[in-house]
Design a protein around this motif. Structure first.
Motif, short mmCIF file in Angstrom:
data_model
loop_
_atom_site.label_atom_id
_atom_site.label_comp_id
_atom_site.label_asym_id
_atom_site.label_seq_id
_atom_site.Cartn_x
_atom_site.Cartn_y
_atom_site.Cartn_z
N ASN A 205 0.85 -1.17 0.01
CA ASN A 205 0.07 -0.09 0.05
C ASN A 205 0.73 1.39 -0.01
O ASN A 205 0.54 2.14 -0.68
N SER A 206 1.99 1.17 0.81
CA SER A 206 2.89 2.45 0.95
C SER A 206 3.44 2.48 -0.51
O SER A 206 3.77 3.75 -0.78
N ALA A 207 3.95 1.51 -1.17
CA ALA A 207 4.84 1.59 -2.22
C ALA A 207 3.60 2.28 -3.30
O ALA A 207 4.32 2.89 -4.18
N GLY A 208 2.50 1.88 -3.33
CA GLY A 208 1.62 2.19 -4.61
C GLY A 208 1.33 3.85 -4.20
O GLY A 208 1.44 4.50 -5.24
N ALA A 209 1.17 4.28 -2.78
CA ALA A 209 1.09 5.60 -2.57
C ALA A 209 2.20 6.37 -3.34
O ALA A 209 2.29 7.66 -3.63
N ALA A 210 3.41 5.81 -2.83
CA ALA A 210 4.86 6.53 -3.25
C ALA A 210 4.84 6.71 -4.58
O ALA A 210 5.23 7.51 -5.19
N LEU A 211 4.43 5.63 -5.42
CA LEU A 211 4.65 5.78 -7.06
C LEU A 211 3.86 6.94 -7.43
O LEU A 211 4.06 7.64 -8.30
N VAL A 212 2.50 7.05 -7.14
CA VAL A 212 1.69 7.86 -7.38
C VAL A 212 2.01 9.31 -6.99
O VAL A 212 1.84 10.14 -7.83
N HIS A 213 2.62 9.48 -5.74
CA HIS A 213 2.99 10.81 -5.49
C HIS A 213 3.96 11.17 -6.26
O HIS A 213 4.23 12.53 -6.92
N LEU A 214 5.03 10.46 -6.68
CA LEU A 214 6.07 10.70 -7.47
C LEU A 214 5.56 11.00 -8.82
O LEU A 214 6.43 12.05 -9.55
N ALA A 215 4.59 10.48 -9.40
CA ALA A 215 4.15 10.72 -10.63
C ALA A 215 3.05 11.99 -10.85
O ALA A 215 3.24 12.94 -11.77
N LEU A 216 2.32 12.36 -9.78
CA LEU A 216 1.30 13.06 -9.87
C LEU A 216 1.63 14.41 -8.88
O LEU A 216 0.88 15.65 -9.08
N TYR A 217 2.68 14.41 -8.05
CA TYR A 217 2.75 15.64 -7.21
C TYR A 217 3.17 16.89 -8.00
O TYR A 217 2.55 17.86 -7.69
#
Length: 210
Positions: free
Chosen positions: A133-145
């Motif tokens: 779950n944390s890895a999925g949120a980290a990937l989305v943050h890197l892409a969409l922040y």
């Protein structure tokens, strides 16, 4: 080490954007709670997994299809938090600080969900789910922040009230700098005269005879 300052844009447009992000975040968390914490009527469930990467190894051993369904679902479960958390907070701080805050908040939420699942009939906890779950949120943050940050900045710039407040705060009254510079120059000139020529002699006070 100085504390990290977080800039939160003001203005109606930025406030509306943050409010929309908070509503989306609340709705998504309710959906996650309904999916993960509802009781299931099953005859038998596996015991909770407390060994790191045990679920990951088991999923890969079952073939690509099982790995995609098991690991992919865990990666996607809390992945939207990578964009919703920065949007809801509205803080335009450094990217690294926002990344750390988002991942830690997602990990804490995932851990709370997994602990709560152990008391729900038909549900079991899994320590690997917290990592995925944390890895999925980290990937989305890197892409969409960068996209979230750019939208918040545009909302702040597009608001006339925010622009006027920023312009008023940054305006320096005319003449204030000249007065300060003139006073400093006069003080330096007087100090130089006293140093080079000595202090101005003063008339001694004469007492009046009785």
């Amino acid at each position: 080490m100085p504390p990290v300052q977080r800039h939160r844009p003001t203005g109606r447009a930025a406030v509306r954007l943050r409010t929309a992000g908070r509503l989306l975040l609340a709705g998504y968390l309710l959906a996650v709670g309904w999916l993960t914490l509802r009781p299931r009527a099953v005859p038998w469930v596996e015991p909770s997994n407390v060994t790191l990467f045990a679920t990951v190894r088991s999923a890969w051993a079952g073939g690509p299809a099982e790995a995609f369904s098991t690991l992919g679902g865990q990666l996607l479960l809390l992945a939207p938090l990578g964009a919703l958390l920065p949007l809801a907070s509205g803080a335009l701080g450094p990217r690294t600080a926002s990344f750390v805050r988002t991942v830690l908040a997602t990990a804490a939420l995932s851990l709370a969900v997994e602990v709560a699942r152990t008391s729900v009939p038909g549900q079991t906890g899994d320590v690997d789910a917290v990592l995925l779950n944390s890895a999925g949120a980290a990937l989305v943050h890197l892409a969409l922040y960068p996209v979230v940050r750019r939208r918040l900045r545009r909302a702040a710039v597009a608001d006339p009230a925010a622009r006027n407040a920023a312009g008023t705060a940054g305006t320096v009254p005319q003449g204030a700098g000249a007065v300060g510079a003139g006073g400093a120059e006069a003080f330096r000139r007087r100090a130089w005269e006293e140093t080079s020529q000595g202090r101005t002699p003063r008339t001694p006070r004469v007492r009046i005879a009785p």
